[in-house]
Design a protein around this motif. Sequence first.
Motif, PDB file in Angstrom:
ATOM      1  N   MET A 231      45.902  -2.549   4.308  1.00 12.38           N
ATOM      2  CA  MET A 231      45.354  -2.063   3.038  1.00 12.38           C
ATOM      3  C   MET A 231      45.205  -3.239   2.080  1.00 12.38           C
ATOM      4  SD  MET A 231      47.482   1.540   2.618  1.00 12.38           S
ATOM      5  CE  MET A 231      49.052   0.836   3.108  1.00 12.38           C
ATOM      6  N   ASP A 232      44.506  -3.010   0.965  1.00 12.02           N
ATOM      7  CA  ASP A 232      44.268  -4.084  -0.012  1.00 12.02           C
ATOM      8  C   ASP A 232      45.477  -4.257  -0.934  1.00 12.02           C
ATOM      9  OD1 ASP A 232      41.650  -4.524   0.900  1.00 12.02           O
ATOM     10  OD2 ASP A 232      40.865  -2.902  -0.364  1.00 12.02           O
ATOM     11  N   PRO A 233      45.988  -5.504  -1.078  1.00 14.99           N
ATOM     12  CA  PRO A 233      47.121  -5.736  -1.986  1.00 14.99           C
ATOM     13  C   PRO A 233      46.694  -5.703  -3.454  1.00 14.99           C
ATOM     14  CG  PRO A 233      46.391  -7.804  -1.028  1.00 14.99           C
ATOM     15  CD  PRO A 233      45.588  -6.725  -0.361  1.00 14.99           C
ATOM     16  N   LEU A 234      47.655  -5.418  -4.332  1.00 14.61           N
ATOM     17  CA  LEU A 234      47.361  -5.330  -5.766  1.00 14.61           C
ATOM     18  C   LEU A 234      47.106  -6.690  -6.403  1.00 14.61           C
ATOM     19  CD1 LEU A 234      49.972  -2.717  -7.112  1.00 14.61           C
ATOM     20  CD2 LEU A 234      47.775  -2.325  -6.010  1.00 14.61           C
ATOM     21  N   GLU A 235      47.596  -7.773  -5.768  1.00 12.04           N
ATOM     22  CA  GLU A 235      47.551  -9.094  -6.405  1.00 12.04           C
ATOM     23  C   GLU A 235      46.125  -9.589  -6.667  1.00 12.04           C
ATOM     24  OE1 GLU A 235      49.093 -12.269  -4.048  1.00 12.04           O
ATOM     25  OE2 GLU A 235      48.361 -11.412  -2.143  1.00 12.04           O
ATOM     26  N   HIS A 236      45.138  -9.026  -5.961  1.00 14.88           N
ATOM     27  CA  HIS A 236      43.756  -9.482  -6.137  1.00 14.88           C
ATOM     28  C   HIS A 236      42.939  -8.542  -7.026  1.00 14.88           C
ATOM     29  CE1 HIS A 236      44.666 -12.496  -3.226  1.00 14.88           C
ATOM     30  NE2 HIS A 236      44.786 -11.639  -2.217  1.00 14.88           N
ATOM     31  N   ASP A 237      43.618  -7.603  -7.695  1.00 14.23           N
ATOM     32  CA  ASP A 237      42.890  -6.638  -8.530  1.00 14.23           C
ATOM     33  C   ASP A 237      42.176  -7.334  -9.686  1.00 14.23           C
ATOM     34  OD1 ASP A 237      43.835  -4.694  -6.901  1.00 14.23           O
ATOM     35  OD2 ASP A 237      44.752  -3.473  -8.466  1.00 14.23           O
ATOM     36  N   ILE A 238      41.031  -6.779 -10.023  1.00 15.41           N
ATOM     37  CA  ILE A 238      40.236  -7.283 -11.157  1.00 15.41           C
ATOM     38  C   ILE A 238      40.192  -6.182 -12.228  1.00 15.41           C
ATOM     39  CG2 ILE A 238      37.956  -8.082 -11.889  1.00 15.41           C
ATOM     40  CD1 ILE A 238      37.526  -9.097  -9.026  1.00 15.41           C
ATOM     41  N   PRO A 239      40.454  -6.528 -13.516  1.00 20.04           N
ATOM     42  CA  PRO A 239      40.764  -7.867 -14.025  1.00 20.04           C
ATOM     43  C   PRO A 239      42.191  -8.291 -13.685  1.00 20.04           C
ATOM     44  CG  PRO A 239      40.885  -6.269 -15.798  1.00 20.04           C
ATOM     45  CD  PRO A 239      40.384  -5.529 -14.601  1.00 20.04           C
ATOM     46  N   LYS A 240      42.393  -9.603 -13.543  1.00 19.38           N
ATOM     47  CA  LYS A 240      43.715 -10.124 -13.245  1.00 19.38           C
ATOM     48  C   LYS A 240      44.625  -9.855 -14.442  1.00 19.38           C
ATOM     49  CE  LYS A 240      45.809 -14.263 -11.202  1.00 19.38           C
ATOM     50  NZ  LYS A 240      46.137 -13.589  -9.945  1.00 19.38           N
ATOM     51  N   GLY A 241      45.799  -9.339 -14.170  1.00 21.48           N
ATOM     52  CA  GLY A 241      46.707  -8.981 -15.249  1.00 21.48           C
ATOM     53  C   GLY A 241      46.658  -7.512 -15.615  1.00 21.48           C
TER      54      GLY A 241
END
Length: 293
Positions: A231-241
């Motif tokens: 699955m996709d990790p949260l660390e690459h979510d946009i916007p960052k932060g």
Amino acid sequence: MDAESLLLSLELASGSGQGLSPDRRASLLTSLTLVKRDYRYDRVLFWGRILGLVADYYIAQGLSEDQLAPRKTLYRGRGRKLGNQDPGDVVGSLNCMEWSLLPPATEEMVVQTSVLKGRFMGDPSHEYEHTELQKMSEGEKVFEEEVVVQIKEETRLVSVIDQIDKAVAVIPRGALFKTPFGPIHVNRTFEGLSLSEAKKLSSYFHFKEPVELKNKTLLEKADLDPSLDFMDPLEHDIPKGSWSIQMERGNALVVLRSLLWPGLTFFHAPRTKNYGYIYVGTGEKNIDLPFML
């Protein structure tokens, strides 16, 4: 959060102010047990509550043995009989006892309801009015005319739940595993993340079918475990932060809060099987977030 550990989960999530009265907890626990039995779900999750001006929507989700099986978004309306439901259904209630099904979310629904702003009313039969320009033709002449479009709150509810699920539903790494044949199952051997892992966004995944993972090269996938990192990790979510991660209760509890969809809280007690997420909010996305970071 899993209905079977509802009381403990609500206690762990209470630091964010998402609490329920004792009688509401009791009715939820009883009714969700009946939902699981009657509809033969593998698991039932208490999804949360969308706050309305007149009444609130309580939402639950039924999952099949394949945890990432396509989910139909379903809902129960007042006086509406339940039809045949499939695993992965979303069930809504206004009183925590009588549950009904929501219709599946579609792209057309999301586009149609994207123009609606403000709070939910709390009445699924309520109709919003939206004025839009449509091209009309009369002979060779083409002109624009204002048309009033009516959108039911039930449609908006389905759309918002679907958007929240796709954007901020969270699960810790290792809680699910993928079999060589494809289906995704609950990992019965999962004993929780270590304290160091629990502090990293890379240890948490979006609880949905992967999108970004499919775009990675073989070299980028080389260090991934296909049975756990699917699955996709949260660390690459946009916007960052867009995620706030905090340790509470003397490092005995890690809490993630979404800044994109205020009201979404994920909790996990490191080195235990206790984890889950709950949404308690107005169903409004923080579209100003990129300018606030």
